[in-house]
Enzyme design. Structure first.
Site, PDB file in Angstrom:
ATOM      1  N   GLY A  39       0.784  -1.232   0.000  1.00 49.39           N
ATOM      2  CA  GLY A  39       0.000   0.000   0.000  1.00 49.39           C
ATOM      3  C   GLY A  39       0.812   1.276   0.000  1.00 49.39           C
ATOM      4  O   GLY A  39       2.015   1.297  -0.289  1.00 49.39           O
ATOM      5  N   THR A  40       0.126   2.354   0.361  1.00 51.23           N
ATOM      6  CA  THR A  40       0.733   3.683   0.372  1.00 51.23           C
ATOM      7  C   THR A  40       1.955   3.737   1.272  1.00 51.23           C
ATOM      8  O   THR A  40       2.993   4.301   0.922  1.00 51.23           O
ATOM      9  CB  THR A  40      -0.297   4.728   0.818  1.00 51.23           C
ATOM     10  OG1 THR A  40      -1.335   4.803  -0.159  1.00 51.23           O
ATOM     11  CG2 THR A  40       0.337   6.098   0.968  1.00 51.23           C
ATOM     12  N   CYS A  41       1.855   3.162   2.455  1.00 49.36           N
ATOM     13  CA  CYS A  41       2.947   3.252   3.426  1.00 49.36           C
ATOM     14  C   CYS A  41       4.250   2.716   2.847  1.00 49.36           C
ATOM     15  O   CYS A  41       5.290   3.367   2.933  1.00 49.36           O
ATOM     16  CB  CYS A  41       2.579   2.492   4.693  1.00 49.36           C
ATOM     17  SG  CYS A  41       3.884   2.523   5.949  1.00 49.36           S
ATOM     18  N   GLY A 181       0.305  22.863   4.344  1.00 47.18           N
ATOM     19  CA  GLY A 181      -0.131  21.903   5.343  1.00 47.18           C
ATOM     20  C   GLY A 181       0.943  21.656   6.374  1.00 47.18           C
ATOM     21  O   GLY A 181       2.055  21.222   6.039  1.00 47.18           O
ATOM     22  N   ILE A 185       2.896  15.175   7.727  1.00 43.66           N
ATOM     23  CA  ILE A 185       3.411  14.980   6.376  1.00 43.66           C
ATOM     24  C   ILE A 185       4.037  16.265   5.849  1.00 43.66           C
ATOM     25  O   ILE A 185       5.156  16.260   5.316  1.00 43.66           O
ATOM     26  CB  ILE A 185       2.293  14.488   5.437  1.00 43.66           C
ATOM     27  CG1 ILE A 185       1.804  13.102   5.866  1.00 43.66           C
ATOM     28  CG2 ILE A 185       2.776  14.441   3.994  1.00 43.66           C
ATOM     29  CD1 ILE A 185       0.600  12.592   5.091  1.00 43.66           C
ATOM     30  N   HIS A 454      23.483   6.305  31.183  1.00 42.09           N
ATOM     31  CA  HIS A 454      24.201   7.577  31.041  1.00 42.09           C
ATOM     32  C   HIS A 454      25.435   7.341  30.171  1.00 42.09           C
ATOM     33  O   HIS A 454      26.146   6.350  30.352  1.00 42.09           O
ATOM     34  CB  HIS A 454      24.640   8.079  32.418  1.00 42.09           C
ATOM     35  CG  HIS A 454      25.557   9.271  32.368  1.00 42.09           C
ATOM     36  ND1 HIS A 454      25.089  10.546  32.154  1.00 42.09           N
ATOM     37  CD2 HIS A 454      26.906   9.365  32.467  1.00 42.09           C
ATOM     38  CE1 HIS A 454      26.106  11.387  32.153  1.00 42.09           C
ATOM     39  NE2 HIS A 454      27.230  10.686  32.339  1.00 42.09           N
TER      40      HIS A 454
END
Length: 476
Positions: A39-41, A181, A185, A454
């Site tokens: 998909g898009t991801c 925007g 994103i 640390h």
């Protein structure tokens, strides 16, 4: 007519996670995907953009080495073709991995689009198996994802005007870009282009960047972006934009009501995403979208719609779902285990971490200070700059740790942890600890007893909790 236990429509993160888990639980599973599994991801968003942002971090590191550390390094140029080849190789290897997992799990992958023919029926509408119909015994899972939202004005052309889906694949590196925007994103793309040398103007209509995050996160992020030379305009709107050969000219109305002309080589529109439901045949199954285009579940615990046996995952879900890949994975597991007859724990959306991979990064989980107060909590808040610890000084990029707890216990220490908010370098790798803290309803004193190594950036997280528990060493 063919039969299967589970039919998943859409092969993105939500869809393929559902398919893999359902198959692992012994169910017969068919997954239909009209584009590429992942998909898009995988192909246009999360993975390729983070690959590019890693390259951007390397570019920034050269400048830091020269200007801060006395390492006389120079950057001759960025070989765009080599950079994109590495990015594409990472995507291709991940894609091959997902397909291999589906094959190994014996998930039948149908190459083509599919639509509902009824509450238990699916038809394949395109591809090699076009026209085939299925009866589904256990359940149908809708996972068709989302597409970029667009605005009136110049249409995206993949070169002068681009969306988040095609910005990575536009030709070459622009010398200037107007990003519309200021959500995650938009901020990431503004950061990426600035690292690559572009002049960047970032325009957000809300009164601050990342408006859904804690106000202090927005403030520290904005400070970091401005320090890098990004022109951040909040409370501003794009009034007009016109393309011409070689670039575009836009008119922006600022928060003060003034009109500014911005000239840029590229306009990147990142104003959100909308669910993809066209051609899904919802009416045939007795379903409809809400006013925003989402498919709302009737039962959030099972992510089941008003039609029994039809479930929804991923970007099709309205809030409180988050439209994030890792939330979609979790939703897929819930649906698969439900279809297998189990009673999984519902997704706790408040405990889903949210990350913006810009420079500086942001990472949050749980409630913001404002949200906690709005929900009636009496809160106790503590913050600490990352530069208060040695590793923060080494990085030299600033940042902050902010923790929101309930007002506390009788001894005055902070009570249940409601939210953790981080800004700074590599904080995306630090948020998992805080997810456990918030998800397990830990109190400040519970966390304060755990020792942070640390020198690390995580020391600042530990110190904030020590202070909230009344045991602070470097902070009172």
């Amino acid at each position: 007519m063919q039969e299967t236990d589970v039919f998943v429509i859409g092969g993105g993160t939500g869809g393929y996670s559902t398919a893999l888990r359902a198959a692992a639980l012994g169910l017969d599973v068919v997954l239909a995907e009209r584009d590429l599994v992942g998909g898009t991801c995988l192909h246009r968003g999360c993975v390729p953009s983070k690959a590019m942002l890693h390259a951007a971090e390397l570019v920034d590191g050269i400048a830091e080495a020269r200007e801060r550390w006395g390492v006389k390094a120079t950057l001759d140029s960025v070989d765009w073709s080599a950079l994109t080849a590495t990015r594409d190789d990472i995507v291709a290897r991940n894609h091959k991995g997902v397909e291999g997992q589906l094959s190994h799990a014996r998930v039948r992958v149908v190459r083509g689009s599919a639509s509902l023919t009824g509450p238990r029926g699916v038809r394949v509408d395109s591809g090699a198996e076009a026209g085939s119909e299925w009866t589904v015994r256990r359940g149908i899972v809708l996972a068709t994802g989302s597409r970029p939202r667009t605005l009136p004005g110049p249409a995206p052309d993949g070169e002068r005007v681009v969306t988040s889906d095609d910005a990575l694949f536009a030709p070459g590196l622009p010398t200037s870009v107007l990003v519309l925007g200021g959500g995650a994103i938009g901020v990431e793309y503004a950061s990426l282009h600035r690292s690559m040398g572009a002049e960047v103007t970032l325009v957000e209509a809300a009164d601050r960047l990342l408006p859904s995050e804690d106000a202090d996160v927005s403030r520290h992020l904005t400070r970091g972006l401005k320090k890098r030379g990004i022109d951040v305009q909040v409370g501003a709107r794009l009034e007009d934009a016109r393309t011409y050969e070689g670039g575009l000219r836009a008119t922006v109305r600022t928060a003060r009501g003034e009109f500014r002309v911005v000239e840029a080589e590229r306009l990147l529109v990142a104003v959100g995403r909308v669910p993809v439901t066209d051609g899904l045949g919802l009416a045939a199954a007795g379903l409809a979208t809400d006013a925003r285009g989402f498919i709302a579940p009737a039962d959030w615990a099972r992510l089941e719609t008003s039609v029994p046996g039809i479930h929804v995952v991923g970007d099709l879900l309205p809030p409180p779902s988050l439209g994030l890949a890792h939330a979609s994975f979790a939703e897929g597991l819930v649906v698969a285990e439900t279809l297998a007859g189990g009673t999984p724990r519902p997704v706790d959306y408040a405990a889903v971490p949210r990350v913006t991979y810009s420079s500086p990064q942001t990472a949050s989980v749980g409630l913001s200070e404002a949200e906690a107060r709005e929900r009636g909590h009496e809160v106790k808040v503590n913050s600490m700059p990352l530069t208060a610890v040695a590793k923060g000084m080494v990085h030299g990029q600033g940042g902050v740790v902010k923790v929101v707890t309930e007002a506390g216990t009788k001894d005055g220490s902070g009570g249940r942890v409601l939210g953790v908010h981080l800004v700074g370098p590599h904080v995306s790798e630090m948020i998992a600890e805080s997810q456990l803290i918030v998800g397990w309803d830990a109190e400040a004193a519970d966390v304060a007893q755990h020792i942070h190594p640390h020198p690390t950036l995580s020391e600042a997280v530990g110190e904030v909790f020590l202070s909230l528990a009344g045991r602070g060493l470097h902070q009172r």
